[in-house]
Write a protein that holds these residues in place. Structure first.
Motif, mmCIF file in Angstrom:
data_model
loop_
_atom_site.group_PDB
_atom_site.id
_atom_site.type_symbol
_atom_site.label_atom_id
_atom_site.label_comp_id
_atom_site.label_asym_id
_atom_site.label_seq_id
_atom_site.Cartn_x
_atom_site.Cartn_y
_atom_site.Cartn_z
ATOM 1 N N PHE A 197 0.808 -1.215 0.000
ATOM 2 C CA PHE A 197 0.000 0.000 0.000
ATOM 3 C C PHE A 197 0.848 1.275 0.000
ATOM 4 O O PHE A 197 0.310 2.381 -0.087
ATOM 5 C CB PHE A 197 -0.932 -0.008 1.215
ATOM 6 C CG PHE A 197 -1.764 -1.259 1.312
ATOM 7 C CD1 PHE A 197 -2.747 -1.537 0.373
ATOM 8 C CD2 PHE A 197 -1.539 -2.181 2.315
ATOM 9 C CE1 PHE A 197 -3.499 -2.700 0.444
ATOM 10 C CE2 PHE A 197 -2.288 -3.353 2.401
ATOM 11 C CZ PHE A 197 -3.269 -3.612 1.461
ATOM 12 N N ALA A 198 2.163 1.129 0.101
ATOM 13 C CA ALA A 198 3.049 2.289 0.172
ATOM 14 C C ALA A 198 3.674 2.625 -1.168
ATOM 15 O O ALA A 198 4.348 3.656 -1.300
ATOM 16 C CB ALA A 198 4.149 2.036 1.204
ATOM 17 N N THR A 199 3.474 1.788 -2.171
ATOM 18 C CA THR A 199 4.200 1.969 -3.428
ATOM 19 C C THR A 199 3.680 3.146 -4.254
ATOM 20 O O THR A 199 4.459 3.828 -4.913
ATOM 21 C CB THR A 199 4.129 0.696 -4.274
ATOM 22 O OG1 THR A 199 2.757 0.355 -4.496
ATOM 23 C CG2 THR A 199 4.825 -0.462 -3.561
ATOM 24 N N SER A 215 5.477 7.073 -6.916
ATOM 25 C CA SER A 215 5.506 6.840 -8.357
ATOM 26 C C SER A 215 6.331 7.883 -9.111
ATOM 27 O O SER A 215 7.094 7.540 -10.033
ATOM 28 C CB SER A 215 4.080 6.790 -8.914
ATOM 29 O OG SER A 215 3.380 7.985 -8.605
ATOM 30 N N ALA A 216 6.230 9.154 -8.742
ATOM 31 C CA ALA A 216 6.991 10.195 -9.451
ATOM 32 C C ALA A 216 8.484 10.028 -9.226
ATOM 33 O O ALA A 216 9.284 10.122 -10.165
ATOM 34 C CB ALA A 216 6.524 11.576 -8.996
ATOM 35 N N ASN A 275 10.679 2.360 1.490
ATOM 36 C CA ASN A 275 9.630 3.330 1.191
ATOM 37 C C ASN A 275 8.403 3.148 2.078
ATOM 38 O O ASN A 275 7.619 4.081 2.261
ATOM 39 C CB ASN A 275 9.219 3.220 -0.281
ATOM 40 C CG ASN A 275 8.680 1.853 -0.640
ATOM 41 O OD1 ASN A 275 9.298 0.836 -0.341
ATOM 42 N ND2 ASN A 275 7.528 1.810 -1.291
ATOM 43 N N ALA A 276 8.229 1.962 2.633
ATOM 44 C CA ALA A 276 7.079 1.704 3.506
ATOM 45 C C ALA A 276 7.386 1.994 4.967
ATOM 46 O O ALA A 276 6.476 2.247 5.762
ATOM 47 C CB ALA A 276 6.637 0.249 3.367
ATOM 48 N N GLY A 277 8.663 1.954 5.336
ATOM 49 C CA GLY A 277 9.084 2.087 6.731
ATOM 50 C C GLY A 277 10.209 1.114 7.010
ATOM 51 O O GLY A 277 10.771 0.505 6.085
ATOM 52 N N ALA A 278 10.539 0.931 8.272
ATOM 53 C CA ALA A 278 11.648 0.056 8.650
ATOM 54 C C ALA A 278 11.198 -1.403 8.666
ATOM 55 O O ALA A 278 10.299 -1.784 9.428
ATOM 56 C CB ALA A 278 12.187 0.453 10.020
ATOM 57 N N LEU A 279 11.849 -2.209 7.812
ATOM 58 C CA LEU A 279 11.525 -3.629 7.669
ATOM 59 C C LEU A 279 12.801 -4.448 7.757
ATOM 60 O O LEU A 279 13.864 -4.002 7.323
ATOM 61 C CB LEU A 279 10.892 -3.903 6.304
ATOM 62 C CG LEU A 279 9.400 -3.683 6.102
ATOM 63 C CD1 LEU A 279 9.069 -3.855 4.627
ATOM 64 C CD2 LEU A 279 8.603 -4.666 6.939
ATOM 65 N N LEU A 337 -9.956 -3.246 -5.736
ATOM 66 C CA LEU A 337 -8.787 -3.404 -6.612
ATOM 67 C C LEU A 337 -8.576 -2.164 -7.470
ATOM 68 O O LEU A 337 -9.532 -1.465 -7.791
ATOM 69 C CB LEU A 337 -8.983 -4.635 -7.506
ATOM 70 C CG LEU A 337 -9.144 -5.968 -6.771
ATOM 71 C CD1 LEU A 337 -9.584 -7.061 -7.739
ATOM 72 C CD2 LEU A 337 -7.862 -6.346 -6.065
ATOM 73 N N PRO A 338 -7.337 -1.869 -7.838
ATOM 74 C CA PRO A 338 -6.116 -2.608 -7.518
ATOM 75 C C PRO A 338 -5.645 -2.326 -6.088
ATOM 76 O O PRO A 338 -6.077 -1.358 -5.463
ATOM 77 C CB PRO A 338 -5.102 -2.098 -8.532
ATOM 78 C CG PRO A 338 -5.554 -0.685 -8.794
ATOM 79 C CD PRO A 338 -7.067 -0.734 -8.737
ATOM 80 N N LEU A 339 -4.748 -3.162 -5.605
ATOM 81 C CA LEU A 339 -4.156 -2.968 -4.291
ATOM 82 C C LEU A 339 -2.920 -2.087 -4.360
ATOM 83 O O LEU A 339 -2.614 -1.351 -3.426
ATOM 84 C CB LEU A 339 -3.760 -4.327 -3.687
ATOM 85 C CG LEU A 339 -4.884 -5.355 -3.545
ATOM 86 C CD1 LEU A 339 -4.314 -6.705 -3.142
ATOM 87 C CD2 LEU A 339 -5.917 -4.878 -2.527
ATOM 88 N N MET A 340 -2.184 -2.214 -5.448
ATOM 89 C CA MET A 340 -0.970 -1.419 -5.669
ATOM 90 C C MET A 340 -1.195 -0.479 -6.849
ATOM 91 O O MET A 340 -1.859 -0.839 -7.821
ATOM 92 C CB MET A 340 0.222 -2.334 -5.983
ATOM 93 C CG MET A 340 0.619 -3.237 -4.842
ATOM 94 S SD MET A 340 1.951 -4.389 -5.313
ATOM 95 C CE MET A 340 3.277 -3.223 -5.678
ATOM 96 N N GLY A 341 -0.616 0.701 -6.756
ATOM 97 C CA GLY A 341 -0.762 1.656 -7.839
ATOM 98 C C GLY A 341 0.271 1.443 -8.933
ATOM 99 O O GLY A 341 1.190 0.681 -8.794
#
Length: 265
Positions: free
Chosen positions: A85-87, A91-92, A135-139, A261-265
């Motif tokens: 969900f963070a992608t 995009s830019a 990009n989503a956070g610390a993983l 849907l979609p889940l990702m952009g």
């Protein structure tokens, strides 16, 4: 009493590493066969040509290297299922960085070979518990590597669509991990137990609020194949089109996933 939380799906780090390596190798072997003029061909990704698409695949893998070069975050602040969900928010920036890679790496064949070599060294050096600023956070690195199967499988499909007859193979484990992560993301986006989504042979998830099915055939069932599911989840295929073309079956009043849907952009 609130219902118990579902346990997060676990992934075998060794299998995921092999899957990423195998799918990257499949892409590298295919890119090696492309004639120079093929890199100017259009893709289904807006104004990107095959050249930008291949450069982006490399960029998706080198994201690990770039994250390892940063200071390690103090603590994990997101989970694997937050990543899909963070992608879209990036995009830019992704487009700008991809075009820069095209400028810096005119020989994409060599570019991918170097990436594969460096990835092996990085994964040999750093434990899967090493935290990355993504990009989503610390993983943890091991979790972030699962997301690379999504990038590789999705963009392998984009390459196959752009170059008729290319037919890059999908590593089974990479395809499975990609399918499962995106299926679990649907369940996270629409929690519930009224609808069963089946993506054989890799995933079955329960989702959507409503009466929970407990035994027998669920009243609401969606079923499709892995690649169709991945295309639906990433916006490559519209829900209505997949239904009209009989690439997905949906039965029951809560089986319409179009709004989710979609889940990702």
């Amino acid at each position: 009493m609130p219902p118990p939380k579902k346990r997060a799906r676990s992934y075998d780090p060794a299998k995921i590493r092999k899957a990423v390596d195998a799918q990257l190798t499949n892409v590298r072997n295919a890119v090696h066969t492309l004639p120079p003029e093929q890199f100017a061909s259009p893709t289904r990704l807006g104004v990107w040509t095959v050249r930008e698409l291949v450069a982006h695949i490399g960029m998706a893998v080198t994201a690990i290297e770039r994250a390892l070069a940063l200071p390690e975050p103090a603590r994990q602040d997101v989970v694997l299922l937050d990543w899909p969900f963070a992608t879209v928010a990036n995009s830019a920036a992704i487009d700008d960085f991809t075009r820069e890679q095209v400028r810096l790496h005119p020989d994409l064949d060599t570019y991918l070979a170097d990436i594969a070599h460096r990835l092996g060294e990085q994964l040999d050096t750093h434990p899967g518990t090493r935290l990355l600023a993504t990009n989503a956070g610390a993983l943890p690195l091991a979790d972030y590597l699962v997301t690379r199967t999504v990038e590789l499988v999705v963009h392998t499909d984009d390459l196959n669509a752009a170059v008729p007859g290319l037919d890059i193979a999908y590593d089974r484990q990479a395809l499975a991990a990609c399918t499962r992560l995106l299926a679990d993301a649907l369940a996270a986006k629409a929690p519930g137990g009224s609808t069963e989504v089946r993506i054989p042979p890799y995933a079955v998830v329960q989702c959507v609020e409503g009466p929970k099915h407990t035994r027998g055939t669920p009243p609401n069932v969606v079923e499709t194949d892995p690649l169709t599911w991945i295309r639906l989840a990433t916006g490559r295929t519209a829900w209505k089109d997949a239904l009209d073309e009989a690439r997905v079956s949906a039965s029951g009043e809560r089986a319409d996933l179009g709004a989710l849907l979609p889940l990702m952009g």
